[in-house]
Enzyme design. Structure first.
Site, PDB file in Angstrom:
ATOM      1  N   THR A 199       0.817  -1.214   0.000  1.00  0.00           N
ATOM      2  CA  THR A 199       0.000   0.000   0.000  1.00  0.00           C
ATOM      3  C   THR A 199       0.849   1.261   0.000  1.00  0.00           C
ATOM      4  O   THR A 199       0.482   2.273  -0.613  1.00  0.00           O
ATOM      5  CB  THR A 199      -0.928   0.005   1.227  1.00  0.00           C
ATOM      6  OG1 THR A 199      -1.826  -1.104   1.150  1.00  0.00           O
ATOM      7  CG2 THR A 199      -1.751   1.286   1.307  1.00  0.00           C
ATOM      8  N   SER A 254       2.066  -7.738  -0.263  1.00  0.00           N
ATOM      9  CA  SER A 254       2.884  -8.617   0.574  1.00  0.00           C
ATOM     10  C   SER A 254       2.456 -10.076   0.478  1.00  0.00           C
ATOM     11  O   SER A 254       3.294 -10.979   0.512  1.00  0.00           O
ATOM     12  CB  SER A 254       2.820  -8.151   2.031  1.00  0.00           C
ATOM     13  OG  SER A 254       1.487  -8.161   2.527  1.00  0.00           O
ATOM     14  N   THR A 279       1.179  -4.316   4.369  1.00  0.00           N
ATOM     15  CA  THR A 279       0.919  -4.601   5.784  1.00  0.00           C
ATOM     16  C   THR A 279       0.206  -5.925   6.016  1.00  0.00           C
ATOM     17  O   THR A 279       0.218  -6.436   7.136  1.00  0.00           O
ATOM     18  CB  THR A 279       0.078  -3.477   6.417  1.00  0.00           C
ATOM     19  OG1 THR A 279      -1.170  -3.379   5.730  1.00  0.00           O
ATOM     20  CG2 THR A 279       0.815  -2.142   6.364  1.00  0.00           C
TER      21      THR A 279
END
Length: 435
Positions: free
Chosen positions: A96, A144, A175
């Site tokens: 992000t 991720s 995250t």
């Protein structure tokens, strides 16, 4: 699979009395918990303060440091950081923080992995240039959750390559699985230099990669503070730490607790390691690993990835228990050749009767299990024999990484795997009187 050639293990030093930091320590500054406990005390200029007249412009002006760390290597790292401008390499993997939103006011509608890490660091200039000499490496640029274990293996080697010339490394990631990125690096990076991982809960730019900044974007501040923290050497010997929202956490303890909130990362009962408050860094506690800072052989983990190929990393899966859960998932994983399974059980690691039977059968076939809880906190205890290992309070997703690495380095030695899960996975401070 043949066992890799790994160095013999050092004889562990005696640790007569131990305590679990999270059991009794809160991150409140000024707590007095004993000589060997990490204390939050403001240290004078002869130790960790960086306000010397000769310090580079823009460096940290005050460090509230852990006075209980009696390490020559730690003190030297802090001292060096205040006499010259540190070199920090930022490795970008996407997420992000590198995202582009559909509008300046869109916090959730965006495409991640759109902005190069060099561009993001460039936007922090000239201010970040006063803190450190910053170089960048574009390792990848995606969410991720899209990274494989082979890519995790390569990321560790990229961090270690950067450490040859850098004083510290910052890694950016998404995250969603950032806590797994952090714990993997914590277990595998063979350097005591600071590693800080960061990201964002809101995208960086709007409409185009070079478009206007999203309103309230947290990425720029998180990246800036991560470089500040890394450059200061405050977390030398801490292993990997995770920083978001001005707080930094131990890789082992931190977890994502909310899908959207900016304060999503929490360290459960343990509490944060510290805070970056503008030019001031405050440290509330330190990981137990710091106690071995002057004994590099004890500080390092056995998981030197330069000695194993990515193909040596076995499949390890996670199975969650719930009301009347079936055992078919465990049976299927065992049949598929999975080498290890982490069970996220109810309460203190409980499984349904069907899952318990399936686990017993799979264990008899050589599958190694680590038992954890799905509750998010609390310990799981168990016997010290057989291929079912108690994971204590390791989160399931982190127990998986430790089990995977343990099986990669000791594929046929359950007792060594048990030892690593028990010690590396659950480090403890030594509280014997200092002589």
């Amino acid at each position: 699979m043949s066992a890799p050639n790994v160095p013999s293990e050092p004889t562990p030093r005696p640790r007569p009395v131990r305590w679990r930091p999270g059991a009794v320590l809160t991150p409140l500054l000024g707590a007095t918990l004993g000589a060997a406990l990490v204390l939050a005390l403001t240290v004078g200029a002869d130790a960790t303060r960086t306000e010397d007249a000769g310090a580079p412009s823009g460096t940290v002006t005050g460090v509230t440091a852990p006075a209980g760390i009696r390490s020559v290597a730690y003190t030297e790292a802090l001292s060096t950081a205040k006499t010259r401008k540190p070199r920090v390499t930022v490795i970008g993997t996407g997420g992000t923080i590198s995202g582009v939103a559909t509008s300046r006011s869109s916090f959730t509608d965006y495409r991640s992995g759109q902005i190069a890490i060099a561009s993001m660091v460039g936007q922090l200039q000239p201010e970040i240039g006063q803190v450190a000499d910053v170089s960048t490496v574009q390792f990848g640029n995606k969410g991720s959750g899209g990274y494989t274990m082979a890519e995790f293996h390569a990321l560790t080697l990229a961090v270690e390559a950067a450490m040859k010339s850098a004083d510290a490394v910052v890694v950016t990631s998404g995250t969603d699985t950032m806590e797994e990125f952090a714990y993997w690096l914590d277990l595998t990076v063979q350097s005591r230099k600071p590693v800080v991982i960061t990201g964002a809960m809101r995208p960086w730019a709007a409409v185009t990669p070079d478009g206007p900044q999203v309103i309230g974007a947290d990425g720029p501040a998180n990246l800036y503070n991560s470089i500040v923290l890394a450059a200061s050497q405050t977390t030398f010997c801490y292993g990997t730490v995770l920083l978001l929202g001005d707080e930094f956490h131990a890789a082992r303890d931190v977890t994502k607790t909310n899908s959207s909130r900016m304060d999503t990362f929490q360290s459960r009962e343990f509490g944060v390691l510290g805070w970056v408050d503008g030019p001031n860094i405050k440290v509330g506690r330190a990981p137990a690993r710091v106690d071995d800072c002057d004994r590099a052989r004890d500080w390092l983990t056995p998981f030197d990835l330069s000695r194993v190929e990515p193909t040596a990393l076995p499949r390890v899966e996670v199975v969650t228990s719930y009301q009347q859960a079936g055992g078919e998932a465990i049976t299927a994983f065992a049949a598929a050749g999975v080498k290890g399974i982490v069970t996220a059980g109810t309460g203190a690691g409980g499984l349904s009767s069907a899952q318990g039977s399936a686990r017993g059968a799979a264990a008899a076939q050589g599958v190694v299990f680590v038992s954890t809880t799905r509750t998010g906190s609390g310990s799981v205890y168990g016997s010290n024999t057989g291929p079912v290992i108690a994971g204590d309070d390791l989160l399931p997703q982190k127990a998986r990484l430790l089990l995977l690495l343990s099986l990669a380095f000791q594929p046929r030695n359950v007792e060594k795997v048990r030892e690593w899960v028990t010690t590396l996975g659950n480090p403890e401070w030594e509280t014997a009187p200092v002589r």
